[in-house]
Motif scaffolding. Sequence first.
Motif, PDB file in Angstrom:
ATOM      1  N   SER A   1     -30.312 -12.377  -5.642  1.00  0.00           N
ATOM      2  CA  SER A   1     -29.162 -12.913  -6.754  1.00  0.00           C
ATOM      3  C   SER A   1     -28.558 -10.702  -7.013  1.00  0.00           C
ATOM      4  CB  SER A   1     -30.453 -13.747  -7.982  1.00  0.00           C
ATOM      5  OG  SER A   1     -30.485 -14.600  -7.276  1.00  0.00           O
ATOM      6  N   LYS A   2     -28.463 -10.487  -5.767  1.00  0.00           N
ATOM      7  CA  LYS A   2     -27.764  -9.171  -6.083  1.00  0.00           C
ATOM      8  C   LYS A   2     -28.870  -8.488  -6.334  1.00  0.00           C
ATOM      9  CE  LYS A   2     -22.988 -10.931  -7.072  1.00  0.00           C
ATOM     10  NZ  LYS A   2     -22.024 -10.994  -7.843  1.00  0.00           N
ATOM     11  N   LEU A   3     -30.116  -8.781  -6.443  1.00  0.00           N
ATOM     12  CA  LEU A   3     -31.440  -7.536  -6.369  1.00  0.00           C
ATOM     13  C   LEU A   3     -31.937  -7.288  -5.473  1.00  0.00           C
ATOM     14  CD1 LEU A   3     -32.436  -9.213 -10.053  1.00  0.00           C
ATOM     15  CD2 LEU A   3     -31.572  -7.367  -9.738  1.00  0.00           C
ATOM     16  N   VAL A   4     -32.664  -6.209  -5.250  1.00  0.00           N
ATOM     17  CA  VAL A   4     -33.357  -5.265  -4.273  1.00  0.00           C
ATOM     18  C   VAL A   4     -34.146  -6.044  -4.838  1.00  0.00           C
ATOM     19  CG1 VAL A   4     -33.895  -3.652  -3.191  1.00  0.00           C
ATOM     20  CG2 VAL A   4     -31.614  -4.063  -3.850  1.00  0.00           C
ATOM     21  N   ARG A   5     -35.315  -6.907  -3.873  1.00  0.00           N
ATOM     22  CA  ARG A   5     -36.687  -7.148  -4.517  1.00  0.00           C
ATOM     23  C   ARG A   5     -37.666  -6.444  -3.028  1.00  0.00           C
ATOM     24  NH1 ARG A   5     -37.468 -10.029  -8.581  1.00  0.00           N
ATOM     25  NH2 ARG A   5     -35.071 -11.399  -9.559  1.00  0.00           N
ATOM     26  N   THR A   6     -38.936  -6.637  -3.749  1.00  0.00           N
ATOM     27  CA  THR A   6     -39.401  -5.929  -2.294  1.00  0.00           C
ATOM     28  C   THR A   6     -40.587  -7.326  -1.562  1.00  0.00           C
ATOM     29  OG1 THR A   6     -41.667  -6.414  -3.415  1.00  0.00           O
ATOM     30  CG2 THR A   6     -40.493  -3.782  -2.975  1.00  0.00           C
ATOM     31  N   PHE A   7     -40.495  -7.616  -0.708  1.00  0.00           N
ATOM     32  CA  PHE A   7     -41.407  -8.416   0.269  1.00  0.00           C
ATOM     33  C   PHE A   7     -42.030  -8.861   1.205  1.00  0.00           C
ATOM     34  CE2 PHE A   7     -39.892  -9.036   4.346  1.00  0.00           C
ATOM     35  CZ  PHE A   7     -38.922  -7.990   5.015  1.00  0.00           C
ATOM     36  N   ASP A   8     -43.139  -9.157   1.069  1.00  0.00           N
ATOM     37  CA  ASP A   8     -44.179  -9.360   1.940  1.00  0.00           C
ATOM     38  C   ASP A   8     -44.645 -10.746   2.354  1.00  0.00           C
ATOM     39  OD1 ASP A   8     -47.753  -8.024   1.643  1.00  0.00           O
ATOM     40  OD2 ASP A   8     -46.528  -8.560   3.433  1.00  0.00           O
ATOM     41  N   SER A   9     -44.800 -11.002   3.862  1.00  0.00           N
ATOM     42  CA  SER A   9     -43.794 -12.518   4.117  1.00  0.00           C
ATOM     43  C   SER A   9     -44.693 -12.875   5.374  1.00  0.00           C
ATOM     44  CB  SER A   9     -42.922 -12.623   4.617  1.00  0.00           C
ATOM     45  OG  SER A   9     -41.863 -12.287   3.816  1.00  0.00           O
ATOM     46  N   TRP A  10     -45.032 -13.875   5.838  1.00  0.00           N
ATOM     47  CA  TRP A  10     -46.238 -13.697   6.954  1.00  0.00           C
ATOM     48  C   TRP A  10     -45.725 -15.189   8.014  1.00  0.00           C
ATOM     49  CZ3 TRP A  10     -51.087 -11.187   7.565  1.00  0.00           C
ATOM     50  CH2 TRP A  10     -50.832 -10.847   6.801  1.00  0.00           C
ATOM     51  N   GLY A  11     -46.335 -14.682   9.022  1.00  0.00           N
ATOM     52  CA  GLY A  11     -45.639 -16.322   9.898  1.00  0.00           C
ATOM     53  C   GLY A  11     -46.440 -17.157   9.555  1.00  0.00           C
ATOM     54  N   GLN A  12     -46.232 -18.146  10.739  1.00  0.00           N
ATOM     55  CA  GLN A  12     -47.278 -19.445  10.255  1.00  0.00           C
ATOM     56  C   GLN A  12     -48.443 -19.318  11.048  1.00  0.00           C
ATOM     57  OE1 GLN A  12     -45.042 -18.749  12.192  1.00  0.00           O
ATOM     58  NE2 GLN A  12     -44.731 -20.670  13.851  1.00  0.00           N
ATOM     59  N   GLY A  13     -48.108 -18.257  11.944  1.00  0.00           N
ATOM     60  CA  GLY A  13     -49.693 -18.344  12.960  1.00  0.00           C
ATOM     61  C   GLY A  13     -49.484 -19.129  13.719  1.00  0.00           C
ATOM     62  N   THR A  14     -49.620 -18.574  15.232  1.00  0.00           N
ATOM     63  CA  THR A  14     -50.050 -19.207  16.724  1.00  0.00           C
ATOM     64  C   THR A  14     -51.351 -18.749  17.546  1.00  0.00           C
ATOM     65  OG1 THR A  14     -48.764 -18.582  18.857  1.00  0.00           O
ATOM     66  CG2 THR A  14     -49.357 -17.020  17.933  1.00  0.00           C
ATOM     67  N   GLN A  15     -52.016 -19.335  17.732  1.00  0.00           N
ATOM     68  CA  GLN A  15     -53.434 -20.103  18.509  1.00  0.00           C
ATOM     69  C   GLN A  15     -53.148 -19.196  20.005  1.00  0.00           C
ATOM     70  OE1 GLN A  15     -56.421 -21.097  17.710  1.00  0.00           O
ATOM     71  NE2 GLN A  15     -56.843 -19.862  19.648  1.00  0.00           N
ATOM     72  N   VAL A  16     -54.095 -17.902  20.581  1.00  0.00           N
ATOM     73  CA  VAL A  16     -54.099 -16.878  21.200  1.00  0.00           C
ATOM     74  C   VAL A  16     -55.693 -17.595  22.264  1.00  0.00           C
ATOM     75  CG1 VAL A  16     -54.698 -15.515  22.782  1.00  0.00           C
ATOM     76  CG2 VAL A  16     -52.741 -15.652  21.093  1.00  0.00           C
ATOM     77  N   THR A  17     -55.480 -18.172  23.378  1.00  0.00           N
ATOM     78  CA  THR A  17     -56.949 -18.861  23.523  1.00  0.00           C
ATOM     79  C   THR A  17     -57.338 -17.928  25.045  1.00  0.00           C
ATOM     80  OG1 THR A  17     -57.048 -20.649  22.710  1.00  0.00           O
ATOM     81  CG2 THR A  17     -58.872 -21.296  23.985  1.00  0.00           C
ATOM     82  N   VAL A  18     -58.445 -17.603  24.995  1.00  0.00           N
ATOM     83  CA  VAL A  18     -58.220 -16.741  26.339  1.00  0.00           C
ATOM     84  C   VAL A  18     -59.640 -17.650  26.745  1.00  0.00           C
ATOM     85  CG1 VAL A  18     -58.735 -14.826  27.615  1.00  0.00           C
ATOM     86  CG2 VAL A  18     -57.476 -14.446  25.477  1.00  0.00           C
ATOM     87  N   SER A  19     -59.406 -17.593  28.319  1.00  0.00           N
ATOM     88  CA  SER A  19     -61.038 -18.602  28.805  1.00  0.00           C
ATOM     89  C   SER A  19     -61.521 -17.843  29.860  1.00  0.00           C
ATOM     90  CB  SER A  19     -60.542 -19.719  29.465  1.00  0.00           C
ATOM     91  OG  SER A  19     -59.740 -19.240  30.476  1.00  0.00           O
ATOM     92  N   SER A  20     -62.748 -17.847  30.237  1.00  0.00           N
ATOM     93  CA  SER A  20     -63.540 -17.269  30.983  1.00  0.00           C
ATOM     94  C   SER A  20     -64.067 -17.404  32.062  1.00  0.00           C
ATOM     95  CB  SER A  20     -64.969 -16.348  30.039  1.00  0.00           C
ATOM     96  OG  SER A  20     -65.851 -17.120  29.947  1.00  0.00           O
TER      97      SER A  20
END
Length: 123
Positions: free
Chosen positions: A104-123
Amino acid sequence: QVQLVESGGGLVQAGGSLRLSCAASGSIFSINFMGWYRQAPGKQRELVAHITSGGNTNYVESVKGRFTISRDNAKNRVDLQMNNLKPEDTAVYYCNMGGLSMDSKLVRTFDSWGQGTQVTVSS
């Protein structure tokens, strides 16, 4: 409101590679901080890598030499190239961005996060 959408997680064998991407959308004025965190089961979330608006990067010791963070300021995007993956890299990976947005024409700070993504590493 700034929203982040992640992509690129999955299952890979030890020694393999994955590339994570995170794109921001919304009324963005500037993005100062872009980073990737991860959280393994039963462990605290940790900062894996981050990159400043000037391109300075920092990595947690355990991923140095294997992971590379990069950003595309024109696309409001941050990537994490992960090579030589190890089973201990298995976690949910989250991107995080902080900066300034227009509201709304105002400058604001933001701090946003993603939803997360799974990383799986098998041995």
